[in-house]
Design a protein around this motif. Structure first.
Motif, short mmCIF file in Angstrom:
data_model
loop_
_atom_site.label_atom_id
_atom_site.label_comp_id
_atom_site.label_asym_id
_atom_site.label_seq_id
_atom_site.Cartn_x
_atom_site.Cartn_y
_atom_site.Cartn_z
N GLN A 226 -3.34 8.92 3.54
CA GLN A 226 -3.32 7.46 3.48
C GLN A 226 -1.90 6.92 3.67
OE1 GLN A 226 -5.58 5.47 0.39
NE2 GLN A 226 -6.87 7.26 0.14
N SER B 145 -4.73 -5.09 -6.52
CA SER B 145 -4.70 -3.68 -6.89
C SER B 145 -5.88 -3.38 -7.81
CB SER B 145 -3.39 -3.33 -7.58
OG SER B 145 -3.24 -4.07 -8.77
N THR C 256 -0.78 4.44 6.61
CA THR C 256 -0.13 3.16 6.31
C THR C 256 1.15 2.99 7.10
OG1 THR C 256 -1.05 3.13 4.06
CG2 THR C 256 0.87 1.75 4.46
N ASN D 51 0.67 4.22 -2.81
CA ASN D 51 0.47 5.63 -2.48
C ASN D 51 1.60 6.50 -3.00
OD1 ASN D 51 -1.03 4.73 0.63
ND2 ASN D 51 -2.07 5.68 -1.06
N ARG E 187 -5.51 1.65 -6.22
CA ARG E 187 -5.85 1.37 -4.84
C ARG E 187 -5.53 -0.10 -4.53
NH1 ARG E 187 -5.19 5.43 -3.41
NH2 ARG E 187 -6.56 7.21 -3.17
N ILE E 188 -5.16 -0.36 -3.28
CA ILE E 188 -4.96 -1.73 -2.82
C ILE E 188 -6.18 -2.15 -2.01
CG2 ILE E 188 -3.63 -3.22 -1.29
CD1 ILE E 188 -2.21 -2.70 -3.86
N ARG F 100 0.83 -1.21 0.00
CA ARG F 100 0.00 0.00 0.00
C ARG F 100 0.87 1.26 0.00
NH1 ARG F 100 -4.65 -0.03 4.29
NH2 ARG F 100 -5.69 -1.26 2.69
#
Length: 206
Positions: A176, A32, A180, A5, A21-22, A1
C-alpha cells in the motif's frame, strides 16, 4: 495515507497495536479509521502476559484518566500493583490489582486466584459502538461515555502466558505504501502537464 502506512509499519512489532486506515469519503475529504480486528496470539509462558480472545479491552488508570488497550504485557511494581508496560495500574472491578507475587492464576473469565483465594477480577470492558473509540497514541484508546456507553465484556476469554500481537500485515502495508507513492508521483506529473498546457495557452493568446 503515506504517513498512516509508515506509522503502521513502525508499530508492526508493538504488542496490541491496531492499524489505522485512511478512507476517502468524498472528493478531497478523508477520515482515519482504526481496524480493531484481533492480532495473532503469541504464547510467551510469562504468567503476567495476558491476551484477550474475543471482544473486550483491558482498562488502565493513567494521568489522563481511564484508557483502554488490548496490550496485555503486564508486570508487578514495587508496591505489588499489576501495571502495564508504561507503569499504569491495570484495573479490576474493585480498583487496582494487588498481587502477592507473579505466580497467580488468571482464569479465562478474568478472575485472579492465589491458591484458593480470589484476589479480584480484571475489568474487561466493551462498548456499544467500539468504532467510536479514539486512539490516543501507542495502543491506547479513550472513550466518551456520554455518547458511547461502556459495558462489562461477556464474549471473551483470557489466555494467561500469551500476548496479542499487532494486527499489522507488513507485506500488505509495504504494498500500500508503494502504491501510494506511485499514485502521488503520477498526480504530480499530471499537475505539471496541465500547468504546462495552461502556460502554452496563455503564451499563445498573449
Amino acid at each position: 495515507r503515506e504517513d498512516v502506512n509508515a506509522n503502521n509499519l513502525a508499530n508492526a512489532g508493538t504488542i496490541g497495536f491496531k492499524k489505522t486506515r485512511i478512507e476517502f469519503t468524498d472528493f478531497l475529504a478523508m477520515r482515519s479509521k482504526t481496524d480493531l480486528k484481533a492480532g495473532p496470539v503469541h504464547k510467551t509462558g510469562s504468567p503476567l502476559d495476558l491476551a484477550i480472545v474475543g471482544k473486550g479491552f483491558f482498562a488502565v488508570e493513567t494521568p489522563e484518566g481511564t484508557l483502554y488497550t488490548r496490550a496485555g504485557n503486564f508486570s508487578i511494581d514495587s508496591e505489588g500493583t499489576l501495571v502495564n508496560s508504561d507503569g499504569y495500574p491495570v484495573l479490576s472491578s474493585g480498583g487496582n490489582v494487588i498481587l502477592p507475587n507473579q505466580y497467580v492464576s488468571i482464569q479465562p473469565d478474568g478472575k485472579i486466584i492465589d491458591g484458593k483465594r480470589v484476589l479480584g477480577e480484571l475489568q474487561i470492558v466493551y462498548f456499544e459502538k467500539p468504532e467510536e473509540l479514539v486512539p490516543v497514541g501507542g495502543t491506547y484508546f479513550k472513550n466518551d461515555p456520554d455518547t458511547n456507553p461502556s459495558m462489562t465484556a461477556e464474549d471473551f476469554e483470557i489466555l494467561q502466558g500469551s500476548i496479542e500481537e499487532s494486527n499489522v500485515n507488513i507485506v500488505s502495508e509495504i504494498v500500500q505504501l508503494i502504491d501510494t507513492l506511485r499514485t502521488f508521483e503520477a498526480q504530480q506529473h499530471s499537475l505539471k502537464f496541465f500547468d504546462q498546457m495552461n502556460a502554452n495557452v496563455i503564451e499563445k493568446t498573449v
